[in-house]
Scaffold this motif. Structure first.
Motif, PDB file in Angstrom:
ATOM      1  N   TRP A  96      93.052  95.429  89.759  1.00 31.43           N
ATOM      2  CA  TRP A  96      91.651  95.097  89.510  1.00 31.43           C
ATOM      3  C   TRP A  96      91.453  93.712  88.910  1.00 31.43           C
ATOM      4  CZ3 TRP A  96      91.798  94.421  84.343  1.00 31.43           C
ATOM      5  CH2 TRP A  96      92.371  95.383  83.484  1.00 31.43           C
ATOM      6  N   ARG A  97      92.489  92.892  88.950  1.00 33.59           N
ATOM      7  CA  ARG A  97      92.440  91.552  88.349  1.00 33.59           C
ATOM      8  C   ARG A  97      91.233  90.747  88.818  1.00 33.59           C
ATOM      9  NH1 ARG A  97      93.792  86.363  90.376  1.00 33.59           N
ATOM     10  NH2 ARG A  97      94.552  84.919  88.776  1.00 33.59           N
ATOM     11  N   ASP A  98      91.086  90.571  90.119  1.00 31.84           N
ATOM     12  CA  ASP A  98      90.016  89.714  90.636  1.00 31.84           C
ATOM     13  C   ASP A  98      88.643  90.242  90.247  1.00 31.84           C
ATOM     14  OD1 ASP A  98      91.978  88.157  91.716  1.00 31.84           O
ATOM     15  OD2 ASP A  98      91.695  88.837  93.779  1.00 31.84           O
ATOM     16  N   ALA A  99      88.443  91.547  90.417  1.00 37.08           N
ATOM     17  CA  ALA A  99      87.147  92.146  90.068  1.00 37.08           C
ATOM     18  C   ALA A  99      86.873  92.014  88.573  1.00 37.08           C
ATOM     19  CB  ALA A  99      87.117  93.614  90.492  1.00 37.08           C
ATOM     20  N   PHE A 100      87.936  92.115  87.760  1.00 32.29           N
ATOM     21  CA  PHE A 100      87.756  92.007  86.312  1.00 32.29           C
ATOM     22  C   PHE A 100      87.295  90.617  85.917  1.00 32.29           C
ATOM     23  CE2 PHE A 100      89.525  90.645  82.221  1.00 32.29           C
ATOM     24  CZ  PHE A 100      88.894  91.545  81.372  1.00 32.29           C
ATOM     25  N   TRP A 101      87.982  89.575  86.390  1.00 34.89           N
ATOM     26  CA  TRP A 101      87.624  88.224  85.960  1.00 34.89           C
ATOM     27  C   TRP A 101      86.274  87.800  86.530  1.00 34.89           C
ATOM     28  CZ3 TRP A 101      89.603  86.709  81.786  1.00 34.89           C
ATOM     29  CH2 TRP A 101      90.909  87.063  81.433  1.00 34.89           C
ATOM     30  N   GLU A 102      85.959  88.265  87.716  1.00 30.82           N
ATOM     31  CA  GLU A 102      84.631  87.994  88.268  1.00 30.82           C
ATOM     32  C   GLU A 102      83.549  88.601  87.368  1.00 30.82           C
ATOM     33  OE1 GLU A 102      82.005  89.038  92.278  1.00 30.82           O
ATOM     34  OE2 GLU A 102      84.187  89.204  92.312  1.00 30.82           O
ATOM     35  N   ARG A 103      83.778  89.846  86.937  1.00 31.31           N
ATOM     36  CA  ARG A 103      82.807  90.521  86.061  1.00 31.31           C
ATOM     37  C   ARG A 103      82.780  89.845  84.685  1.00 31.31           C
ATOM     38  NH1 ARG A 103      80.704  95.914  86.223  1.00 31.31           N
ATOM     39  NH2 ARG A 103      79.074  96.025  84.604  1.00 31.31           N
ATOM     40  N   ALA A 104      83.941  89.452  84.173  1.00 26.97           N
ATOM     41  CA  ALA A 104      83.998  88.827  82.858  1.00 26.97           C
ATOM     42  C   ALA A 104      83.210  87.522  82.832  1.00 26.97           C
ATOM     43  CB  ALA A 104      85.450  88.574  82.464  1.00 26.97           C
ATOM     44  N   ILE A 105      83.304  86.747  83.893  1.00 25.40           N
ATOM     45  CA  ILE A 105      82.559  85.483  83.952  1.00 25.40           C
ATOM     46  C   ILE A 105      81.066  85.758  84.093  1.00 25.40           C
ATOM     47  CG2 ILE A 105      82.152  83.421  85.355  1.00 25.40           C
ATOM     48  CD1 ILE A 105      85.184  83.455  85.961  1.00 25.40           C
ATOM     49  N   ARG A 106      80.726  86.691  84.938  1.00 24.17           N
ATOM     50  CA  ARG A 106      79.309  87.009  85.147  1.00 24.17           C
ATOM     51  C   ARG A 106      78.660  87.534  83.869  1.00 24.17           C
ATOM     52  NH1 ARG A 106      79.901  90.317  89.085  1.00 24.17           N
ATOM     53  NH2 ARG A 106      79.417  92.319  88.090  1.00 24.17           N
ATOM     54  N   ALA A 135      86.398  81.260  82.831  1.00 22.90           N
ATOM     55  CA  ALA A 135      86.919  82.427  82.106  1.00 22.90           C
ATOM     56  C   ALA A 135      87.210  82.030  80.663  1.00 22.90           C
ATOM     57  CB  ALA A 135      88.184  82.945  82.782  1.00 22.90           C
ATOM     58  N   ARG A 136      86.743  82.839  79.734  1.00 24.34           N
ATOM     59  CA  ARG A 136      86.895  82.536  78.295  1.00 24.34           C
ATOM     60  C   ARG A 136      88.041  83.378  77.744  1.00 24.34           C
ATOM     61  NH1 ARG A 136      81.142  83.377  75.631  1.00 24.34           N
ATOM     62  NH2 ARG A 136      82.068  82.101  73.972  1.00 24.34           N
ATOM     63  N   ILE A 137      89.163  82.741  77.458  1.00 21.06           N
ATOM     64  CA  ILE A 137      90.379  83.455  77.051  1.00 21.06           C
ATOM     65  C   ILE A 137      91.050  82.728  75.892  1.00 21.06           C
ATOM     66  CG2 ILE A 137      92.414  84.681  77.917  1.00 21.06           C
ATOM     67  CD1 ILE A 137      91.700  83.675  80.710  1.00 21.06           C
ATOM     68  N   ARG A 138      91.564  83.495  74.955  1.00 16.97           N
ATOM     69  CA  ARG A 138      92.430  82.978  73.908  1.00 16.97           C
ATOM     70  C   ARG A 138      93.651  83.896  73.838  1.00 16.97           C
ATOM     71  NH1 ARG A 138      89.650  80.995  68.476  1.00 16.97           N
ATOM     72  NH2 ARG A 138      88.635  79.733  70.102  1.00 16.97           N
ATOM     73  N   THR A 139      94.786  83.364  73.441  1.00 14.27           N
ATOM     74  CA  THR A 139      96.015  84.170  73.463  1.00 14.27           C
ATOM     75  C   THR A 139      96.805  84.031  72.169  1.00 14.27           C
ATOM     76  OG1 THR A 139      97.553  82.506  74.344  1.00 14.27           O
ATOM     77  CG2 THR A 139      96.180  83.685  75.926  1.00 14.27           C
ATOM     78  N   HIS A 140      97.693  85.006  71.973  1.00 10.01           N
ATOM     79  CA  HIS A 140      98.717  84.937  70.922  1.00 10.01           C
ATOM     80  C   HIS A 140      99.942  85.668  71.462  1.00 10.01           C
ATOM     81  CE1 HIS A 140     100.950  85.418  67.194  1.00 10.01           C
ATOM     82  NE2 HIS A 140     100.112  84.585  66.598  1.00 10.01           N
ATOM     83  N   HIS A 141     101.102  85.065  71.273  1.00  8.58           N
ATOM     84  CA  HIS A 141     102.322  85.686  71.802  1.00  8.58           C
ATOM     85  C   HIS A 141     102.599  87.018  71.092  1.00  8.58           C
ATOM     86  CE1 HIS A 141     104.733  84.765  68.228  1.00  8.58           C
ATOM     87  NE2 HIS A 141     104.157  83.570  68.213  1.00  8.58           N
ATOM     88  N   GLY A 142     103.476  87.798  71.695  1.00 11.50           N
ATOM     89  CA  GLY A 142     103.785  89.124  71.152  1.00 11.50           C
ATOM     90  C   GLY A 142     105.035  89.168  70.296  1.00 11.50           C
ATOM     91  N   TYR A 143     105.624  88.007  70.004  1.00 12.23           N
ATOM     92  CA  TYR A 143     106.866  87.967  69.232  1.00 12.23           C
ATOM     93  C   TYR A 143     106.555  87.756  67.752  1.00 12.23           C
ATOM     94  CZ  TYR A 143     109.737  87.939  73.442  1.00 12.23           C
ATOM     95  OH  TYR A 143     110.360  88.293  74.619  1.00 12.23           O
TER      96      TYR A 143
END
Length: 287
Positions: A96-106, A135-143
């Motif tokens: 569902w990647r494509d549908a998710f990011w499309e919805r997230a932007i909308r 797309a509005r994203i922020r990240t943090h590693h899992g280590y």
């Protein structure tokens, strides 16, 4: 989303929701609009094994708001034992990647990703934003030290809360990600949290995903086993045998439902015949 009773089923000892990706997004959108928190989990054969061995994993799934099915073999088995499951009920990030990011932007959703090795999240974000500008994203590693109360864990929780995301994607691998969500979800502001495994490793290109057709026919596990046999042999070749007990119980319940349904049908047929005979007798008696 208003969950219909037939969507949540018991299969191989675990509860799961037979929902399509669009139903998941509808559920998520409703929670975000209401500023409510929720957890979206996913079941596969590995997680069904873990809930029998680890109390915290069992608690995580027991308290999750929506449980996707991330396994075509599991969907096939559910159908064999009489559940209304279909291939379109498989819900994974890569599906569902494509549908998710499309919805997230909308919808202008803000997304925070936790997981992966240092640098993986940033590389994944660059690739996502190349495909989905805006797309509005922020990240943090899992280590980091995930122990409750540790300074590193608190720093990650603070970073998430400072960003105030609508969606939190946690990709630390199973069962580490489930335990982390169980321990920390209540500390986060209102957001919907997904467990997504190695999703951003695939986005960053550090892991090779199976061809999507293999996922659709239930053979993704074989591709992953060939690519990483040392890590996955026990998961795919040993753990499923521990589910034989729940599988036999599924079969017994399916047979019991068939017998019960047949008895109801026979009783209804007998009642119809009796009513028809009475009607015929009344008709003859009235002549």
């Amino acid at each position: 989303m208003s969950r219909r009773p037939e969507e949540r089923v018991q299969v191989l000892g675990g509860s799961m929701d037979l929902v399509r990706p669009e139903e998941v997004f509808h559920f998520v959108a409703g929670k975000i609009a209401a500023r409510e928190s929720a957890v979206v989990a996913n079941h596969n054969l590995h997680s069904l094994y873990l809930i029998r061995k680890d109390q915290k994993i069992a608690e995580f799934f027991a308290t999750s708001d929506l449980i996707e099915v991330d396994s075509v073999p599991l969907i096939f088995w559910a159908r064999i034992v009489g559940r209304a499951s279909r291939r379109f009920h498989r819900c994974t990030y890569l599906d569902w990647r494509d549908a998710f990011w499309e919805r997230a932007i909308r919808e202008d959703w803000k997304v925070f990703f936790v997981g992966g090795a240092p640098g993986v999240g940033e590389k994944a974000v660059a690739r996502i934003q190349a495909d989905w500008p805006g797309a509005r994203i922020r990240t943090h590693h899992g280590y980091f030290d995930v122990a409750p109360g540790s300074a590193e864990n608190q720093a990650v929780v603070d970073a998430i809360n400072d960003y105030r995301p609508d969606i939190v994607l946690v990709g630390m691998g199973m069962p580490r990600q489930e335990v982390w969500v169980l321990d920390n979800q209540a500390k986060l502001g209102p957001c919907v949290t997904f467990t997504v495994g190695g999703a951003f490793d695939y986005e960053a290109g550090v892991q090779r995903p199976s061809p999507r057709w293999m996922g659709q026919v239930g053979m993704e596990w074989l591709f992953r086993l060939v690519v990483d046999p040392r890590r996955l042999f026990t998961r795919y070749c040993v753990e499923p045998w521990h589910l034989m007990g729940p599988a036999l119980r599924d079969v017994r319940r399916a047979l019991a439902r068939q017998v019960s349904s047949r008895r109801v049908s026979d009783a209804a047929r007998a009642e119809y015949v009796r009513a028809s005979d009475l009607a015929r007798s009344d008709s003859l008696g009235g002549r």
